[in-house]
Write a protein that holds these residues in place. Structure first.
Motif: not given
Ligand SMILES: N[C@@H](CCC(=O)N[C@@H](CS)C(=O)NCC(=O)O)C(=O)O
Length: 238
Positions: A111-126
């Protein structure tokens, strides 16, 4: 990316059925109770392989059709796979488990540290549950019309970060969350409905191709013939 792929081909342990003895519980060994054909369990299996944890996390493959009674009675009362035995505890739920493996074990971070990527990761998991439900439901309706938007979601998502061919640019837990299901949907939709999920979706086609290059994933792939038969019976009642 291949350099980060820590997987090595391994001899897979035999599947345990209702007649099999229970492996020791809480003896300090970390075990992944799994089924070789389960897409949820496959998420955890790919993560384990990619991080090079083959020696640290032992696979305990179960036959779900002839499930050992000790599994639900003594190991995991939910009686589903995957479940991880680690540090005297049993943990379930594939999306929680892939994050757990990433934070609690060594190996390449997924999982990347980049906040935009983190946010998109959570959206994609959901979105994964909706994605799966939408496609499964389409099998009984108009496939192109109903499943199309789910694959469009991935195609559009793949345009978001341009530092690599994966959903967050570089390979991550988000790819791992989706690929077991995309793998199965691609086979089944093509075989039974003659629907090519990659037609008009070049990013999706390239994504599947890149994931197929990863040894960590290759070893976990499902048998296409078995899958088609299983889904025909289970979903189409044929
Ligand atoms: N939400 C769970 C779903 C796990 C799941 O449904 N596993 C299936 C196999 S693919 C299972 O164990 N089914 C056995 C049963 O429901 O009796 C996860 O993400 O881990």
């Amino acid at each position: 990316m291949a350099l980060l792929d820590k997987s090595v081909p391994e001899n897979l342990p035999p599947v345990l059925d209702a007649t099999a003895d229970q492996p020791p519980l809480f003896d300090g060994t970390t075990r992944l109770y799994t089924a070789y054909t389960c897409p949820f369990a496959q998420r955890v299996w790919i993560t384990r392989n990619y991080k090079g944890l083959q020696d640290k996390i032992h696979l305990v493959p179960l036959n779900l059709q002839s499930r050992p009674s000790w599994y639900g009675e003594k190991v995991y009362s939910v009686n589903r796979v995957p479940a991880l035995e680690h540090n005297g505890k049993i943990i379930g739920e594939s999306l929680d488990l892939i994050k757990y493996l990433d934070s609690n074990f060594e190996g390449q971070s997924l999982l990347p540290d980049d906040p935009a990527k983190k946010e998109f990761a959570e959206e994609s998991f959901s979105y994964t549950d909706t994605f799966n439900k939408t496609v499964f439901t389409s099998f009984k309706g108009d496939v192109a019309k109903e499943a199309g938007p789910a694959f469009d979601y991935l195609e559009n998502a793949l345009h978001k970060f341009d530092d690599g061919p994966f959903l967050l640019g570089q390979f991550s837990l988000v790819d791992i969350a989706y690929i077991p299901f995309v793998e199965r949907f691609q086979i089944f939709l093509s075989e039974v409905f003659k629907y090519d999920i990659t037609a008009g979706r070049p990013k999706l086609a390239a994504w599947i191709e890149e994931i197929n290059k990863l040894g960590a994933y290759k070893q976990t792939k499902t048998d296409p013939k078995e899958l088609v038969e299983f889904y025909k019976k289970r979903i189409l009642g044929q």
